[in-house]
Design a protein around this motif. Structure first.
Motif, short mmCIF file in Angstrom:
data_model
loop_
_atom_site.label_atom_id
_atom_site.label_comp_id
_atom_site.label_asym_id
_atom_site.label_seq_id
_atom_site.Cartn_x
_atom_site.Cartn_y
_atom_site.Cartn_z
N GLY A 17 51.49 49.74 -21.94
CA GLY A 17 52.22 51.01 -21.96
C GLY A 17 53.69 50.88 -21.58
N ALA A 18 54.15 49.67 -21.20
CA ALA A 18 55.53 49.50 -20.77
C ALA A 18 56.50 49.83 -21.90
CB ALA A 18 55.76 48.09 -20.26
N SER A 20 56.06 51.90 -24.44
CA SER A 20 56.12 53.34 -24.67
C SER A 20 56.83 54.05 -23.51
CB SER A 20 54.72 53.91 -24.88
OG SER A 20 53.91 53.66 -23.77
N LYS A 21 56.67 53.52 -22.30
CA LYS A 21 57.37 54.11 -21.15
C LYS A 21 58.87 53.93 -21.32
CE LYS A 21 57.58 53.94 -16.13
NZ LYS A 21 57.10 53.27 -14.92
N ASP A 22 59.29 52.74 -21.74
CA ASP A 22 60.70 52.47 -21.97
C ASP A 22 61.23 53.40 -23.06
OD1 ASP A 22 63.18 50.96 -21.67
OD2 ASP A 22 62.68 50.10 -23.64
N LEU A 24 60.08 56.30 -23.89
CA LEU A 24 60.12 57.67 -23.38
C LEU A 24 61.39 57.90 -22.54
CD1 LEU A 24 58.55 60.30 -23.35
CD2 LEU A 24 57.33 59.48 -21.36
N TYR A 25 61.76 56.91 -21.72
CA TYR A 25 62.99 57.02 -20.92
C TYR A 25 64.23 57.07 -21.82
CZ TYR A 25 60.93 56.67 -16.30
OH TYR A 25 60.24 56.95 -15.15
N VAL A 35 62.46 62.84 -17.81
CA VAL A 35 61.21 62.39 -18.44
C VAL A 35 60.08 63.37 -18.14
CG1 VAL A 35 59.47 60.56 -18.45
CG2 VAL A 35 61.89 59.98 -18.45
N SER A 57 56.78 62.07 -31.74
CA SER A 57 55.51 61.39 -32.00
C SER A 57 55.22 61.34 -33.50
CB SER A 57 54.37 62.10 -31.29
OG SER A 57 54.52 62.00 -29.91
#
Length: 81
Positions: A17-18, A20-22, A24-25, A35, A57
């Motif tokens: 998930g890193a 997708s987290k990046d 998202l930020y 966020v 998305s």
């Protein structure tokens, strides 16, 4: 005799998930929103942010580059009207 020998070089593997987290930020930064805005709760309903998250998305799910360009052109045209 050395106390311990260095082990084999390990490659850094990001946690699940890193990426997708990046992303998202980065999206939050582009939209200039926190966020947390992508996770609306009952105390802070914000339909525009939820819709933006849905739009991103859906856009990411488009595999055809020409279709993504068409979609982006449509959204930009709607934003200008």
């Amino acid at each position: 005799m050395p106390a311990s020998s260095p082990g084999p070089a390990r490659t850094h593997k990001p946690p699940p998930g890193a990426a997708s987290k990046d992303a998202l930020y980065r999206i939050a930064g582009i939209l200039d929103v926190p966020v947390a805005s992508f996770f609306p709760d009952a105390d802070r309903p914000d339909a525009a942010i939820a819709q933006a998250a849905d739009l991103v998305s859906a856009f990411v799910a488009i595999e055809n580059p020409a279709a993504r360009r068409t979609c982006l052109a449509f959204v930009r045209a709607m934003a200008g009207s």
